[in-house]
Design a protein around this motif. Structure first.
Motif, mmCIF file in Angstrom:
data_model
loop_
_atom_site.group_PDB
_atom_site.id
_atom_site.type_symbol
_atom_site.label_atom_id
_atom_site.label_comp_id
_atom_site.label_asym_id
_atom_site.label_seq_id
_atom_site.Cartn_x
_atom_site.Cartn_y
_atom_site.Cartn_z
ATOM 1 N N GLN A 12 21.759 47.691 5.966
ATOM 2 C CA GLN A 12 20.434 47.660 5.127
ATOM 3 C C GLN A 12 20.646 46.740 3.966
ATOM 4 O O GLN A 12 19.663 45.790 3.554
ATOM 5 N N ILE A 13 21.727 47.111 3.346
ATOM 6 C CA ILE A 13 22.211 46.179 2.052
ATOM 7 C C ILE A 13 22.258 44.860 2.536
ATOM 8 O O ILE A 13 21.748 44.020 1.820
ATOM 9 N N GLU A 14 23.057 44.419 3.490
ATOM 10 C CA GLU A 14 23.052 43.179 3.842
ATOM 11 C C GLU A 14 22.061 42.383 4.420
ATOM 12 O O GLU A 14 22.012 41.166 3.953
ATOM 13 N N ALA A 15 21.217 43.056 4.930
ATOM 14 C CA ALA A 15 19.929 42.380 5.604
ATOM 15 C C ALA A 15 18.990 42.458 4.419
ATOM 16 O O ALA A 15 17.857 41.821 4.608
ATOM 17 N N ASN A 16 19.173 43.186 3.430
ATOM 18 C CA ASN A 16 18.131 43.556 2.318
ATOM 19 C C ASN A 16 16.874 43.855 2.967
ATOM 20 O O ASN A 16 15.606 43.350 2.798
ATOM 21 N N SER A 17 16.780 44.768 4.069
ATOM 22 C CA SER A 17 15.744 45.303 4.874
ATOM 23 C C SER A 17 15.956 46.721 5.388
ATOM 24 O O SER A 17 17.074 47.047 5.562
ATOM 25 N N LEU A 18 14.609 47.580 5.652
ATOM 26 C CA LEU A 18 14.806 48.609 6.308
ATOM 27 C C LEU A 18 14.105 48.714 7.535
ATOM 28 O O LEU A 18 13.807 49.559 8.241
ATOM 29 N N LEU A 19 14.010 47.319 7.897
ATOM 30 C CA LEU A 19 13.159 47.084 9.396
ATOM 31 C C LEU A 19 13.715 47.772 10.476
ATOM 32 O O LEU A 19 15.131 47.553 10.464
ATOM 33 N N CYS A 20 13.319 48.438 11.066
ATOM 34 C CA CYS A 20 13.998 49.041 12.408
ATOM 35 C C CYS A 20 12.887 48.298 13.594
ATOM 36 O O CYS A 20 11.852 48.684 13.520
ATOM 37 N N VAL A 21 13.676 47.661 14.575
ATOM 38 C CA VAL A 21 13.051 47.136 15.547
ATOM 39 C C VAL A 21 13.045 47.931 16.837
ATOM 40 O O VAL A 21 14.212 48.286 17.479
ATOM 41 N N GLY A 22 12.024 48.586 17.649
ATOM 42 C CA GLY A 22 11.886 49.029 18.546
ATOM 43 C C GLY A 22 12.076 48.436 19.802
ATOM 44 O O GLY A 22 11.352 47.505 19.805
ATOM 45 N N LEU A 23 12.589 48.515 20.610
ATOM 46 C CA LEU A 23 12.858 47.946 21.945
ATOM 47 C C LEU A 23 12.249 49.014 23.107
ATOM 48 O O LEU A 23 13.054 49.882 23.497
ATOM 49 N N ASP A 24 11.280 48.707 23.790
ATOM 50 C CA ASP A 24 10.427 49.197 24.773
ATOM 51 C C ASP A 24 10.498 48.252 26.066
ATOM 52 O O ASP A 24 9.692 47.492 26.106
ATOM 53 N N PRO A 25 11.505 48.336 27.067
ATOM 54 C CA PRO A 25 11.445 47.697 28.214
ATOM 55 C C PRO A 25 10.610 47.944 29.271
ATOM 56 O O PRO A 25 11.017 48.355 30.284
ATOM 57 N N LEU A 26 9.294 47.718 28.824
ATOM 58 C CA LEU A 26 8.200 48.137 29.939
ATOM 59 C C LEU A 26 7.657 46.813 30.434
ATOM 60 O O LEU A 26 7.261 45.848 29.560
ATOM 61 N N ALA A 27 7.444 46.764 31.708
ATOM 62 C CA ALA A 27 6.763 45.490 32.326
ATOM 63 C C ALA A 27 5.382 45.270 31.796
ATOM 64 O O ALA A 27 4.945 44.055 31.512
ATOM 65 N N GLU A 28 4.521 46.338 31.570
ATOM 66 C CA GLU A 28 3.314 46.048 30.896
ATOM 67 C C GLU A 28 3.421 45.641 29.584
ATOM 68 O O GLU A 28 2.170 45.071 29.023
ATOM 69 N N ALA A 60 17.034 39.352 14.450
ATOM 70 C CA ALA A 60 18.189 40.067 14.022
ATOM 71 C C ALA A 60 18.390 39.620 12.750
ATOM 72 O O ALA A 60 18.989 40.585 12.034
ATOM 73 N N GLU A 61 18.133 38.554 12.151
ATOM 74 C CA GLU A 61 18.423 38.566 10.648
ATOM 75 C C GLU A 61 17.371 39.157 9.655
ATOM 76 O O GLU A 61 17.922 39.461 8.607
ATOM 77 N N HIS A 62 16.519 39.708 10.181
ATOM 78 C CA HIS A 62 15.471 40.559 9.335
ATOM 79 C C HIS A 62 15.743 42.012 9.684
ATOM 80 O O HIS A 62 15.301 42.883 8.672
ATOM 81 N N ALA A 63 16.204 42.559 10.629
ATOM 82 C CA ALA A 63 16.479 43.939 10.907
ATOM 83 C C ALA A 63 17.553 44.755 10.381
ATOM 84 O O ALA A 63 18.576 43.906 10.429
ATOM 85 N N SER A 64 17.339 45.871 10.123
ATOM 86 C CA SER A 64 18.489 46.267 9.597
ATOM 87 C C SER A 64 19.074 47.238 10.759
ATOM 88 O O SER A 64 20.394 47.822 10.680
ATOM 89 N N MET A 65 18.312 47.494 11.810
ATOM 90 C CA MET A 65 18.684 48.375 13.046
ATOM 91 C C MET A 65 17.689 48.095 14.152
ATOM 92 O O MET A 65 16.633 47.585 13.857
ATOM 93 N N PHE A 66 18.233 48.448 15.577
ATOM 94 C CA PHE A 66 17.515 48.348 16.449
ATOM 95 C C PHE A 66 17.367 49.667 17.158
ATOM 96 O O PHE A 66 18.272 50.449 17.107
ATOM 97 N N LYS A 67 16.251 50.080 17.614
ATOM 98 C CA LYS A 67 16.112 51.534 18.364
ATOM 99 C C LYS A 67 15.723 51.158 19.750
ATOM 100 O O LYS A 67 14.418 50.912 20.117
ATOM 101 N N PRO A 68 16.533 51.336 20.639
ATOM 102 C CA PRO A 68 16.146 51.010 22.139
ATOM 103 C C PRO A 68 15.419 52.633 22.395
ATOM 104 O O PRO A 68 15.667 53.767 21.998
#
Length: 73
Positions: A12-28, A60-68
C-alpha cells in the motif's frame, strides 16, 4: 518471512494506493472480444484466463492487492 499484514501494508505504501482489484473469472463478465478470439474447440477457461491476466497487467501499478473470488477459481 514477513507476515501477510506487513506485506500488504508495504505494498500500500509502495503503490500509494488502497485499491483492491477483485478478480471474478465468469464467462458472463468476460468481454466478448476475449471470447471471440478463442481458437476452435479451445476450452472456455483460456479466454477467461487471458482476460483476468489482462486485468492484472492493466491495474498492477495502481493496485495494492488483488482478490480472487475464490468461489469461481
Amino acid at each position: 518471512m514477513k507476515d501477510l499484514r506487513k506485506m500488504i501494508e508495504d505494498r500500500q505504501i509502495e503503490a500509494n494506493s488502497l485499491l483492491c482489484v477483485g478478480l471474478d473469472p465468469l464467462a458472463e463478465k468476460c468481454p466478448k472480444e476475449f471470447l471471440s478470439n478463442k481458437p476452435p474447440r479451445a476450452p472456455i477457461d483460456q479466454p477467461i484466463r487471458d482476460w483476468v491476466i489482462e486485468v492484472v497487467d492493466q491495474t498492477a501499478e495502481h493496485a495494492s492487492m488483488f482478490k480472487p473470488q475464490s468461489a469461481h477459481w
